[in-house]
Write a protein that holds these residues in place. Structure first.
Motif, PDB file in Angstrom:
ATOM      1  N   ASN A  39       0.803  -1.217   0.000  1.00 64.95           N
ATOM      2  CA  ASN A  39       0.000   0.000   0.000  1.00 64.95           C
ATOM      3  C   ASN A  39       0.835   1.265   0.000  1.00 64.95           C
ATOM      4  OD1 ASN A  39      -2.421  -1.494   0.121  1.00 64.95           O
ATOM      5  ND2 ASN A  39      -2.151  -1.749   2.311  1.00 64.95           N
ATOM      6  N   GLU A  40       1.959   1.247   0.691  1.00 60.98           N
ATOM      7  CA  GLU A  40       2.723   2.467   0.849  1.00 60.98           C
ATOM      8  C   GLU A  40       4.181   2.125   1.118  1.00 60.98           C
ATOM      9  OE1 GLU A  40       2.789   5.696   4.328  1.00 60.98           O
ATOM     10  OE2 GLU A  40       0.845   5.457   3.364  1.00 60.98           O
ATOM     11  N   ILE A  41       5.096   2.870   0.498  1.00 62.96           N
ATOM     12  CA  ILE A  41       6.523   2.715   0.740  1.00 62.96           C
ATOM     13  C   ILE A  41       7.071   4.070   1.159  1.00 62.96           C
ATOM     14  CG2 ILE A  41       8.769   2.180  -0.272  1.00 62.96           C
ATOM     15  CD1 ILE A  41       7.295   0.396  -2.267  1.00 62.96           C
ATOM     16  N   LYS A  42       7.862   4.073   2.233  1.00 63.34           N
ATOM     17  CA  LYS A  42       8.511   5.303   2.683  1.00 63.34           C
ATOM     18  C   LYS A  42      10.007   5.024   2.745  1.00 63.34           C
ATOM     19  CE  LYS A  42       9.067   8.431   6.506  1.00 63.34           C
ATOM     20  NZ  LYS A  42       9.928   8.057   7.592  1.00 63.34           N
ATOM     21  N   TRP A  43      10.793   5.720   1.937  1.00 65.39           N
ATOM     22  CA  TRP A  43      12.237   5.547   1.932  1.00 65.39           C
ATOM     23  C   TRP A  43      12.845   6.423   3.015  1.00 65.39           C
ATOM     24  CZ3 TRP A  43      13.201   1.387  -0.466  1.00 65.39           C
ATOM     25  CH2 TRP A  43      12.525   1.033  -1.630  1.00 65.39           C
ATOM     26  N   ASP A  44      13.633   5.840   3.914  1.00 72.43           N
ATOM     27  CA  ASP A  44      14.287   6.583   4.983  1.00 72.43           C
ATOM     28  C   ASP A  44      15.622   7.167   4.532  1.00 72.43           C
ATOM     29  OD1 ASP A  44      12.257   6.093   6.842  1.00 72.43           O
ATOM     30  OD2 ASP A  44      13.140   4.154   7.367  1.00 72.43           O
ATOM     31  N   HIS A  45      16.468   6.321   3.974  1.00 74.62           N
ATOM     32  CA  HIS A  45      17.745   6.806   3.457  1.00 74.62           C
ATOM     33  C   HIS A  45      18.304   5.833   2.424  1.00 74.62           C
ATOM     34  CE1 HIS A  45      19.046   4.175   6.778  1.00 74.62           C
ATOM     35  NE2 HIS A  45      20.161   4.016   6.106  1.00 74.62           N
ATOM     36  N   THR A  46      19.286   6.316   1.680  1.00 72.85           N
ATOM     37  CA  THR A  46      19.896   5.553   0.595  1.00 72.85           C
ATOM     38  C   THR A  46      21.413   5.642   0.715  1.00 72.85           C
ATOM     39  OG1 THR A  46      18.049   6.078  -0.857  1.00 72.85           O
ATOM     40  CG2 THR A  46      20.059   5.319  -1.931  1.00 72.85           C
ATOM     41  N   LYS A  47      22.105   4.531   0.481  1.00 76.54           N
ATOM     42  CA  LYS A  47      23.561   4.518   0.451  1.00 76.54           C
ATOM     43  C   LYS A  47      24.011   4.103  -0.942  1.00 76.54           C
ATOM     44  CE  LYS A  47      24.511   3.449   5.266  1.00 76.54           C
ATOM     45  NZ  LYS A  47      25.203   2.533   6.177  1.00 76.54           N
ATOM     46  N   VAL A  48      25.008   4.812  -1.470  1.00 79.31           N
ATOM     47  CA  VAL A  48      25.584   4.473  -2.765  1.00 79.31           C
ATOM     48  C   VAL A  48      27.073   4.253  -2.569  1.00 79.31           C
ATOM     49  CG1 VAL A  48      26.016   5.242  -5.124  1.00 79.31           C
ATOM     50  CG2 VAL A  48      23.873   5.848  -3.996  1.00 79.31           C
ATOM     51  N   LYS A  49      27.561   3.116  -3.033  1.00 74.54           N
ATOM     52  CA  LYS A  49      28.979   2.785  -2.884  1.00 74.54           C
ATOM     53  C   LYS A  49      29.540   2.347  -4.229  1.00 74.54           C
ATOM     54  CE  LYS A  49      28.578   1.336   1.884  1.00 74.54           C
ATOM     55  NZ  LYS A  49      28.899   0.315   2.867  1.00 74.54           N
TER      56      LYS A  49
END
Length: 77
Positions: free
Chosen positions: A46-56
């Motif tokens: 129903n719903e997605i909430k992204w908290d944070h993203t890491k890129v390496k």
């Protein structure tokens, strides 16, 4: 000298989701026991909430560089 190795990047996203998981059982006793697994009917997110993203950066299996963004509050449906 120019480094001609192919670079790749790994993105890891952290967040929360609200979902419905529906299973089918052949008896009420099996359905009432939470340890039993039934036949999967559907999963609805129903719903997605992204908290944070890491890129390496991943070069030859080694993670060298890191960048992080916090506080992404965009909700997707």
């Amino acid at each position: 000298m120019i480094d001609k190795r192919v670079k790749s990047y790994i993105r890891t996203r952290y967040g929360d989701a609200n979902f419905k998981y529906v299973e089918k059982f052949n008896s009420v006793e099996k359905a009432a026991d939470p340890s039993n697994e039934g036949k999967l009917v559907e999963v609805v997110v129903n719903e997605i909430k992204w908290d944070h993203t890491k890129v390496k950066e991943d070069a030859d299996g080694n993670q060298k560089a890191s960048a992080e963004t916090d506080g992404q509050t965009k909700k997707e449906k």
